[in-house]
Scaffold this motif. Sequence first.
Motif, PDB file in Angstrom:
ATOM      1  N   THR A 247      -4.070   9.075   0.245  1.00 48.95           N
ATOM      2  CA  THR A 247      -3.387   9.564  -0.959  1.00 48.95           C
ATOM      3  C   THR A 247      -3.286  11.085  -0.879  1.00 48.95           C
ATOM      4  N   SER A 248      -4.396  11.718  -0.476  1.00 45.11           N
ATOM      5  CA  SER A 248      -4.396  13.171  -0.294  1.00 45.11           C
ATOM      6  C   SER A 248      -5.565  13.586   0.583  1.00 45.11           C
ATOM      7  N   ILE A 249      -5.444  14.794   1.109  1.00 49.76           N
ATOM      8  CA  ILE A 249      -6.501  15.426   1.887  1.00 49.76           C
ATOM      9  C   ILE A 249      -6.828  16.730   1.178  1.00 49.76           C
TER      10      ILE A 249
ATOM     11  N   ALA B  38       0.847  -1.198   0.000  1.00 49.15           N
ATOM     12  CA  ALA B  38       0.000   0.000   0.000  1.00 49.15           C
ATOM     13  C   ALA B  38       0.882   1.248   0.000  1.00 49.15           C
ATOM     14  N   ARG B  39       0.417   2.284  -0.660  1.00 42.42           N
ATOM     15  CA  ARG B  39       1.170   3.530  -0.728  1.00 42.42           C
ATOM     16  C   ARG B  39       0.296   4.700  -0.298  1.00 42.42           C
ATOM     17  N   GLY B  40       0.910   5.632   0.379  1.00 40.31           N
ATOM     18  CA  GLY B  40       0.205   6.814   0.833  1.00 40.31           C
ATOM     19  C   GLY B  40       1.067   7.582   1.819  1.00 40.31           C
ATOM     20  N   LEU B  41       0.486   8.592   2.406  1.00 45.43           N
ATOM     21  CA  LEU B  41       1.200   9.357   3.414  1.00 45.43           C
ATOM     22  C   LEU B  41       0.275   9.577   4.598  1.00 45.43           C
ATOM     23  N   LYS B  42       0.869   9.864   5.737  1.00 41.52           N
ATOM     24  CA  LYS B  42       0.062  10.084   6.940  1.00 41.52           C
ATOM     25  C   LYS B  42      -0.855  11.280   6.710  1.00 41.52           C
ATOM     26  N   GLY B  43      -2.036  11.216   7.281  1.00 41.12           N
ATOM     27  CA  GLY B  43      -3.016  12.269   7.091  1.00 41.12           C
ATOM     28  C   GLY B  43      -2.525  13.624   7.540  1.00 41.12           C
ATOM     29  N   HIS B  44      -1.797  13.687   8.673  1.00 39.66           N
ATOM     30  CA  HIS B  44      -1.330  14.988   9.152  1.00 39.66           C
ATOM     31  C   HIS B  44      -0.289  15.590   8.216  1.00 39.66           C
TER      32      HIS B  44
END
Length: 191
Positions: free
Chosen positions: A185-187, A13-19
């Motif tokens: 992925t993004s906010i 899985a790929r992504g970044l932390k929400g903060h």
Amino acid sequence: MPERNIEFGKYGARGLKGHEAVARRLDSLAGFVATPVTARRGLLARLHYLTRTDHSLRAAREAGLTVTDRTLRAWLAGDRSPSRANLARIETAYRTVRRNNVARYLLARLNREGRGTRVEFHPLNQSQVPRPRQRALSYRTLNVRHWDRIVQAWAAGDEAALDEAWVTDAVVDLGSEWGQYEYVTSIGFAA
């Protein structure tokens, strides 16, 4: 806290932390100078911003820009160029001062007198995760009404406090599946 991911990305899985996504979005709303500090135009824009008022200069000095007034005048006049270490200090001081100056404005825009701001959660990228291990995630929206701790942590540059504020003030309101949106992925939100 329950629902926190311990081994994120183990299955692809790929992504970044929400903060981190929130910090990026707030940075884009802050409107930093786009020209890099290594270009003369970018350097002058930052130096003018940091030396425009006594208050800005004091804040820049507190943020780590510890050169003399004579050196600042020489940089502004173009008589001397700052070293790489000083360019990094100028960039850090500029971003710190800009965040502090914009924080109150952003807070008012995001809180909107108690109405809050709609936030879009774009789920993490599971394209590299094997089919049996993929989770059913969907695009979610949420109206965040309390931005005080989030913006304060962002302005201070405190990543741990931003993570805590983001999770407790916003993400938990997604309900029982809030842990699925710790990584995204993004906010998206507007102010």
